[in-house]
Design an enzyme around this catalytic site. Structure first.
Site, short mmCIF file in Angstrom:
data_model
loop_
_atom_site.label_atom_id
_atom_site.label_comp_id
_atom_site.label_asym_id
_atom_site.label_seq_id
_atom_site.Cartn_x
_atom_site.Cartn_y
_atom_site.Cartn_z
N SER A 3 20.71 43.43 63.98
CA SER A 3 21.28 42.34 62.20
C SER A 3 20.12 43.74 61.27
O SER A 3 19.01 44.20 61.83
CB SER A 3 20.79 41.37 61.76
N HIS B 148 28.39 37.33 60.13
CA HIS B 148 27.75 37.89 61.07
C HIS B 148 27.98 37.58 61.42
O HIS B 148 28.94 36.87 62.28
CB HIS B 148 26.67 38.03 60.23
N CYS C 90 26.70 44.77 63.78
CA CYS C 90 26.66 43.48 64.98
C CYS C 90 28.14 43.39 66.06
O CYS C 90 27.72 42.74 67.17
CB CYS C 90 26.94 42.18 64.02
#
Length: 376
Positions: free
Chosen positions: A235, A218, A183
């Site tokens: 993702s 994330h 990510c």
């Protein structure tokens, strides 16, 4: 038991030979033939889902070689490309530890010599009449085509303190090597691919969630254009990366991610929002990763909305400010990252608005009846 995991892939060799399919496991790899003596290689893998394996999906928050999230380690390749022998073997040892079949999977893949080629994604090229939403969708499609990296080894080292110009050099390497990415790498690549779009403002948007007593991080690249917000990224989960340019406010965008996390029984505990990133690929500025840090579970819905609106105003005010000049073209090539320009001093902690830190309580939700963790 785990619902998502890492696959075993990647092979070290002089020619790009990829894709092995055995025992229902698909991997895209470069495998050395017995006669190979070259250290150069290309690697690519296909995401897989297997029971019993987990892997970190996050933005690294420290520079440790063996980073962890929820007790699951992953490795960063700090030696550049092609991968050196030490990192290569370390990657395979890591795969042997985290894969259910251990060393057998590695032996089976590394022992395969003839592998068909995998198509290499092409960097999108736009016509003058291509709309902004269409361009962003094409960029996201390219990022997705690179595929999510499930190997447990991040191939490109992203140091957040490096100037923008150095990070853009890494993004060029990503387009050249066409390797799977995580990510944080996707954020850097998204910035690089949207630099030629001055009508699109970009800023990092990070999430910290809680599930079964563990924390997961994330990050995506939020975008703003024509009065609408969206996001680019990668993702394991389709609803935790790309968001089309259709959200009226930053609050609406954050709420969309929050609802997506709830679908995986993750509780959103913290949101970090950066400032707009310069469109100058030669800028010596650093990316401001977390101008605002909001403890979501300490704020009411109305308070969170006000904080996000305040941050949006702050970003709009920054657009008109002057930025330090780019380094000259005759800058020494043997110098790595250029030093910070005197006109761009280090930002003080007082410039950052941080909400009250909460003491995290290690409790598992009721949905965790089987004791497994759902990684997102």
């Amino acid at each position: 038991m785990a619902l998502s995991c890492c696959g075993t892939s990647l092979h070290h060799g002089s020619s790009p030979r990829r894709i092995a399919q055995s025992s229902g496991i698909r991997t895209c790899v470069n495998q050395p033939c017995p006669s190979s003596s070259s250290v150069g290689f290309r690697m690519l893998q296909t995401a897989v889902s297997l029971e019993g394996v987990e892997e970190r999906d996050e933005e690294p928050e420290d520079e440790g070689e063996d980073l962890r999230d929820g007790g699951i380690p992953f490795i960063i390749n700090r030696g550049g490309l092609p991968v050196n022998e030490e990192t290569w073997e370390q990657m395979w040892r890591h795969i042997a530890r985290i894969h259910p079949d251990g060393e057998e999977v590695g032996k089976r893949i590394r022992g395969t010599c003839e592998l068909p080629k995998i198509p290499t994604p092409s960097v999108p090229i736009f016509q003058l009449n291509t709309s902004i939403p269409q361009r962003l969708e094409a960029i996201q499609r390219y990022i997705r085509d690179l595929q999510y990296n499930h190997t447990g080894t991040q191939f490109f080292e992203i140091k957040k303190t490096r100037p923008l110009t150095a990070l853009m050099d890494i993004a060029k390497d990503m387009t050249r090597e066409s390797l799977p990415i995580k990510c944080l790498e996707a954020v850097i690549l998204g910035i690089y691919l949207t630099n030629s779009m001055p009508a699109v403002e970009r800023f990092p948007l990070s999430f910290k969630t809680q599930f079964s007593g563990s924390h997961f991080c994330h990050i995506v690249l939020a975008v703003h254009s024509g009065g609408r917000f969206g996001a680019l990224g990668i993702s394991r989960r389709e609803d935790l990366m790309y968001k089309p340019l259709e959200y009226k406010t930053l609050s609406d965008l954050v709420q969309e991610f929050r609802v997506a996390y709830q679908g995986y029984w993750h509780t959103l505990s913290k949101v970090k929002i950066g400032h707009y990133v310069s469109h100058d690929p030669h800028s010596v500025e650093q990316i401001e990763w977390k101008h605002s840090v909001l403890d979501v579970d300490k704020l009411s819905a109305e308070e969170l909305k006000k904080e996000l609106e305040r941050h949006t105003r702050d970003m709009r005010l920054k657009i008109g400010k002057t930025t330090p000049p780019s380094p000259t073209k005759d800058r020494r090539k043997d110098v790595g990252s250029p030093l910070r320009n005197p006109r761009s001093p280090m930002r003080k902690n007082s410039d950052r608005r941080v909400s009250v830190e909460k003491k995290l309580v290690q409790t598992g939700p009721a949905a965790d009846v089987n004791g497994y963790q759902i990684r997102v």
